[in-house]
Design a protein around this motif. Structure first.
Motif, PDB file in Angstrom:
ATOM      1  N   ALA A 194       0.830  -1.205   0.000  1.00  0.00           N
ATOM      2  CA  ALA A 194       0.000   0.000   0.000  1.00  0.00           C
ATOM      3  C   ALA A 194       0.867   1.259   0.000  1.00  0.00           C
ATOM      4  CB  ALA A 194      -0.921  -0.011   1.223  1.00  0.00           C
ATOM      5  N   ILE A 195       1.952   1.244   0.772  1.00  0.00           N
ATOM      6  CA  ILE A 195       2.858   2.396   0.797  1.00  0.00           C
ATOM      7  C   ILE A 195       3.469   2.627  -0.584  1.00  0.00           C
ATOM      8  CG2 ILE A 195       5.046   3.249   1.742  1.00  0.00           C
ATOM      9  CD1 ILE A 195       4.324   1.861   4.367  1.00  0.00           C
ATOM     10  N   ILE A 196       3.860   1.546  -1.259  1.00  0.00           N
ATOM     11  CA  ILE A 196       4.453   1.672  -2.589  1.00  0.00           C
ATOM     12  C   ILE A 196       3.440   2.246  -3.580  1.00  0.00           C
ATOM     13  CG2 ILE A 196       5.420   0.368  -4.527  1.00  0.00           C
ATOM     14  CD1 ILE A 196       6.599  -1.576  -2.468  1.00  0.00           C
ATOM     15  N   VAL A 197       2.210   1.734  -3.543  1.00  0.00           N
ATOM     16  CA  VAL A 197       1.173   2.222  -4.458  1.00  0.00           C
ATOM     17  C   VAL A 197       0.893   3.701  -4.209  1.00  0.00           C
ATOM     18  CG1 VAL A 197      -1.262   2.023  -5.084  1.00  0.00           C
ATOM     19  CG2 VAL A 197       0.114  -0.038  -4.771  1.00  0.00           C
ATOM     20  N   LEU A 198       0.774   4.094  -2.946  1.00  0.00           N
ATOM     21  CA  LEU A 198       0.508   5.494  -2.626  1.00  0.00           C
ATOM     22  C   LEU A 198       1.674   6.385  -3.042  1.00  0.00           C
ATOM     23  CD1 LEU A 198      -1.157   5.139   0.896  1.00  0.00           C
ATOM     24  CD2 LEU A 198      -2.265   5.762  -1.250  1.00  0.00           C
ATOM     25  N   ALA A 199       2.891   5.888  -2.864  1.00  0.00           N
ATOM     26  CA  ALA A 199       4.059   6.670  -3.284  1.00  0.00           C
ATOM     27  C   ALA A 199       4.056   6.889  -4.792  1.00  0.00           C
ATOM     28  CB  ALA A 199       5.342   5.966  -2.848  1.00  0.00           C
ATOM     29  N   VAL A 200       3.713   5.846  -5.545  1.00  0.00           N
ATOM     30  CA  VAL A 200       3.650   5.977  -7.010  1.00  0.00           C
ATOM     31  C   VAL A 200       2.570   6.970  -7.416  1.00  0.00           C
ATOM     32  CG1 VAL A 200       3.128   4.747  -9.150  1.00  0.00           C
ATOM     33  CG2 VAL A 200       4.603   3.685  -7.443  1.00  0.00           C
ATOM     34  N   VAL A 201       1.404   6.896  -6.770  1.00  0.00           N
ATOM     35  CA  VAL A 201       0.307   7.813  -7.093  1.00  0.00           C
ATOM     36  C   VAL A 201       0.702   9.256  -6.795  1.00  0.00           C
ATOM     37  CG1 VAL A 201      -2.044   8.495  -6.465  1.00  0.00           C
ATOM     38  CG2 VAL A 201      -1.501   6.088  -6.805  1.00  0.00           C
ATOM     39  N   VAL A 202       1.326   9.486  -5.642  1.00  0.00           N
ATOM     40  CA  VAL A 202       1.736  10.842  -5.274  1.00  0.00           C
ATOM     41  C   VAL A 202       2.794  11.373  -6.247  1.00  0.00           C
ATOM     42  CG1 VAL A 202       2.911  12.212  -3.508  1.00  0.00           C
ATOM     43  CG2 VAL A 202       1.141  10.584  -2.843  1.00  0.00           C
ATOM     44  N   ILE A 203       3.770  10.542  -6.590  1.00  0.00           N
ATOM     45  CA  ILE A 203       4.816  10.974  -7.518  1.00  0.00           C
ATOM     46  C   ILE A 203       4.223  11.317  -8.887  1.00  0.00           C
ATOM     47  CG2 ILE A 203       6.867  10.206  -8.787  1.00  0.00           C
ATOM     48  CD1 ILE A 203       7.638   8.600  -6.287  1.00  0.00           C
ATOM     49  N   MET A 204       3.291  10.487  -9.354  1.00  0.00           N
ATOM     50  CA  MET A 204       2.676  10.750 -10.654  1.00  0.00           C
ATOM     51  C   MET A 204       1.808  12.007 -10.613  1.00  0.00           C
ATOM     52  SD  MET A 204       3.839   8.737 -12.849  1.00  0.00           S
ATOM     53  CE  MET A 204       2.714   9.235 -14.165  1.00  0.00           C
ATOM     54  N   CYS A 205       1.158  12.275  -9.488  1.00  0.00           N
ATOM     55  CA  CYS A 205       0.391  13.514  -9.375  1.00  0.00           C
ATOM     56  C   CYS A 205       1.302  14.741  -9.438  1.00  0.00           C
ATOM     57  CB  CYS A 205      -0.410  13.533  -8.073  1.00  0.00           C
ATOM     58  SG  CYS A 205      -1.831  12.410  -8.063  1.00  0.00           S
TER      59      CYS A 205
END
Length: 316
Positions: free
Chosen positions: A57-68
């Motif tokens: 979950a941390i990895i997915v959220l990090a990817v989403v934040v970086i892409m935003c």
């Protein structure tokens, strides 16, 4: 019959050698440290790292934040650019997620909308936890009539229908990100205040709190230095569950037309705009719905992992 003669040696006849002072192996084992000492937060991080779902979950959220953050700059299009010749184009190398009915690039709009949705979720949760901590801490510490009055106010605010409150705020303030934040946090902190109150009621009569009172420590300092820090574990877990509720609330309000207004967008506004074309161009609905679902699921999984990691009863 002759009996044997025994010769008694004096203490001076004994010689002490170096071998007589060797260390005993058993004592070494007794003094050996079996486990290094770790703090509460170090042990919580160690247990969290063992939870594969929480790490994912941390990895997915990090990817989403970086892409935003960097996503809109990966394309030459702006989220406001209208190109009617490219309207309703399917995903391709030119438009990664396709275009909408006005020819706007969905890839760019997804990540710009993610900034709005995540900002509303995180800022709203921070406002909730700040107001809830202070209100619940004051109410539970002083108790008595103060606690009764403050809790009755919370019950009155919590009884106001959420949708009615949003409509009233949008009429007074206007539609947009600001009115959404006000409407969702105006009564959203009530649950947090009740949670903090329950936690502090459990610990305010413990020995170290009584000792602080006996030493003349002011009530505000006891609340800030002793009571609130001991509720942070529960608060952190609660925030991870609050953020997805804010994201879903924003998506729902944008879907019914009370959320973010054009030309600005959000995940909910993108889903609302795609519903009319869903039968013919399902990809327009798929991508915002996927991001909303992934983000909410990741925060829920992270909240479950933090709840287990921060539980002192599970500490080994």
């Amino acid at each position: 019959m002759n009996q044997p003669s025994y010769q008694v040696k004096s203490p001076l006849d004994f010689e002490l050698k170096t071998e007589d002072f060797a260390f005993a192996g058993a004592r070494e084992k007794q003094n050996q440290i079996l486990r290094p000492s770790v703090s509460y937060w170090q042990d919580a991080w160690r247990r969290l790292k063992k939870n594969k779902a929480a790490i994912l979950a941390i990895i997915v959220l990090a990817v989403v934040v970086i892409m935003c953050i960097i996503g809109p700059s990966l394309t030459p299009y702006s989220h406001e650019d209208v190109v009617m010749s490219d309207k309703n184009s399917p995903p391709s190398a030119v438009h990664y997620f396709g275009t909408d009915k006005l020819g706007r690039d969905i890839f760019t709009r997804i990540w710009v909308g993610g900034r709005v949705s995540l900002t509303l979720g995180i800022v709203g949760a921070l406002i909730d936890i700040t107001v809830g901590l202070l209100y619940g801490g004051i109410s539970s510490y002083f108790g008595g009539n103060i606690d009764n009055i403050m809790m009755r106010i919370v019950e009155i605010l919590a009884s106001i229908p959420y949708l009615v409150l949003v409509v009233l705020v949008s009429l007074v303030v206007g539609k947009g990100m600001g009115s959404l934040l006000i409407a969702m946090t105006l009564t959203g902190w009530c649950h947090m205040a009740r949670l903090v109150r329950g936690q502090i009621l459990q610990i305010k009569d413990q020995e170290y709190i009584l000792a602080a009172r006996a030493l003349g420590t002011s009530p505000w300092k006891i609340i800030w230095k002793h009571l609130i820090p001991n509720t942070l574990g529960v608060m952190i877990v609660s925030v991870t569950f609050d953020i997805p509720s804010f994201i879903f609330g924003e998506a729902f309000l944008s879907f019914i037309g009370l959320g973010v207004q054009a030309p600005m967008t959000s995940w909910g506004a993108l889903a609302a705009g795609a519903q009319q074309e869903m039968n013919f161009y399902p990809y327009q609905m798929f991508f915002p719905a996927l991001l909303i679902s992934l983000t909410m699921l990741s925060f829920q999984m992270l909240g479950d992992g933090l709840r287990d990691a921060l539980d002192p009863k599970l500490r080994q």
